[in-house]
Design an enzyme around this catalytic site. Structure first.
Site, mmCIF file in Angstrom:
data_model
loop_
_atom_site.group_PDB
_atom_site.id
_atom_site.type_symbol
_atom_site.label_atom_id
_atom_site.label_comp_id
_atom_site.label_asym_id
_atom_site.label_seq_id
_atom_site.Cartn_x
_atom_site.Cartn_y
_atom_site.Cartn_z
ATOM 1 N N ARG A 92 0.839 -1.204 0.000
ATOM 2 C CA ARG A 92 0.000 0.000 0.000
ATOM 3 C C ARG A 92 0.871 1.250 0.000
ATOM 4 O O ARG A 92 0.565 2.255 -0.654
ATOM 5 C CB ARG A 92 -0.948 -0.001 1.196
ATOM 6 N N LYS A 186 -2.194 7.208 1.355
ATOM 7 C CA LYS A 186 -1.857 7.525 2.745
ATOM 8 C C LYS A 186 -0.753 8.577 2.733
ATOM 9 O O LYS A 186 0.431 8.270 2.888
ATOM 10 C CB LYS A 186 -1.431 6.262 3.487
ATOM 11 N N GLU A 219 -15.502 7.146 6.605
ATOM 12 C CA GLU A 219 -14.502 6.559 7.498
ATOM 13 C C GLU A 219 -14.312 7.448 8.710
ATOM 14 O O GLU A 219 -14.900 8.526 8.816
ATOM 15 C CB GLU A 219 -13.169 6.403 6.760
#
Length: 338
Positions: A92, A186, A219
């Site tokens: 990721r 991220k 989220e």
């Protein structure tokens, strides 16, 4: 030791360090007052190695991650001397870097080796390892074109964590959430996340829930959110506009065990309206160190009966057991030196 002081117009005297050794001595004095070192080891590609000295755990001011936010990061758990899901997080990490147009100074195998060696050097048996890819130091411009190379940093954080068994209160955030491009990578631009948590704390809540522009549940500020419906369906919001949490993805793989036991009806991702979500029987945050955090109240409204749900804790047990004794492919033993 010689020192210099510069007096400015306001009459405040700012100390000018006469040497690097004097500065280092000052930093050591600061860290010497800390009872327990929270960061036992750091790696920097700028330094070209690992330091165990907290006074040296710094990055250059002209690093574009510092002054332009041009950087990405990820993390992994250290539990019982093992790195949990490091490879999943690294994959990721590199996807985020690609979206941010940052090339790694090392191949993935080297990044992995550095992180394992860092964990070993830290001697930390329980904590987290956090790592960053930056466009690198070089200047204070917007474009990274003048940066000689990208930079890789990592730090071990010695922290205790355990299963969360107490429920928390959350609110609906009024802070605008990130657009899908930035929410799905991220990156280090976490100001919306910070303001969202601060807003919740101002109202006596633990954290918040973001709702997307279509009115669907998104989220939490740095965690995914999951629900158990009244029909015993486990539902997580679709990941197309939010970060695909590694722990949330692992939960989707493990939860079918509760279907086999007849405790859950189904496991799925889907769009949930606020009304549907608030009508759930159980609600929880899902994240690396939690791994499940029960949510018992949202906007002063109880979730279900307002108590920690049985299925929430069953899912927490599945994840915690996986962290402690899961497949060898997910748990890398750290080669500590005795």
């Amino acid at each position: 030791m010689a020192s210099l002081e510069v007096e400015n117009g306001s009459g405040i005297k700012v100390h000018v360090f006469s040497s690097s050794s004097e500065l280092l001595e000052s930093l050591h004095e600061k860290w010497g007052s800390v009872k327990k070192q929270p960061y036992p080891a750091m790696y920097s590609s700028v330094y070209g190695g690992i330091t165990l000295d907290p006074a040296m755990m710094a990055i250059p001011m002209d690093d574009h991650m510092v002054h332009r936010g041009h950087g990405v990061f990820d993390t992994a758990i250290i539990l019982d001397g093992h790195l949990y899901e490091l490879d999943v997080h690294l994959d990721r990490f590199l996807r985020s870097a690609s979206k941010a147009r940052i090339s790694s100074p090392f191949p993935c195998s080297t990044l992995r080796s550095i992180l394992i060696q860092l964990a070993a050097a830290s001697k930390c048996k329980k904590g987290t390892i956090r790592y960053w890819l930056s466009a690198g130091p070089g200047n204070f411009l917007l474009s990274p074109a003048g940066c000689p190379t990208s930079a890789f940093y990592a730090v071990v954080i010695d922290e205790d964590f355990s299963q969360c068994k107490e429920g928390v209160k959350v609110i609906t955030s009024t802070i605008p959430m990130k657009s899908p491009l930035f929410a799905t990578m991220k990156n280090v631009n976490y100001l919306p996340n910070v303001l969202s948590v601060m807003e919740a704390e101002d109202q006596g809540a633990f954290a918040s829930i973001w709702i997307d522009e279509e009115g669907y549940i998104a989220e939490g500020p740095n965690v995914n959110v999951a629900f158990i419906s009244q029909d015993k369906d486990l539902i997580l919001p679709i990941f197309d506009k939010i970060l695909s949490g590694c722990t949330a993805l692992r939960l989707l793989q493990l939860a079918p065990k509760l279907i086999e036991q007849g405790r859950l009806k189904s496991v799925k991702t889907g769009n949930l309206t606020v009304e549907e979500a608030k009508g759930a029987a159980e609600m929880m945050y899902v994240g690396s160190t939690l791994p499940i955090l029960p949510i018992v109240m949202w906007d002063e409204q109880p979730i279900g009966d307002g108590k920690v749900g049985e299925l929430t804790m069953a899912l927490s047990d599945l994840l915690w057991d996986d962290m402690v004794a899961g497949p060898a492919t997910l748990r890398i033993p750290v080669p500590y030196e005795e």
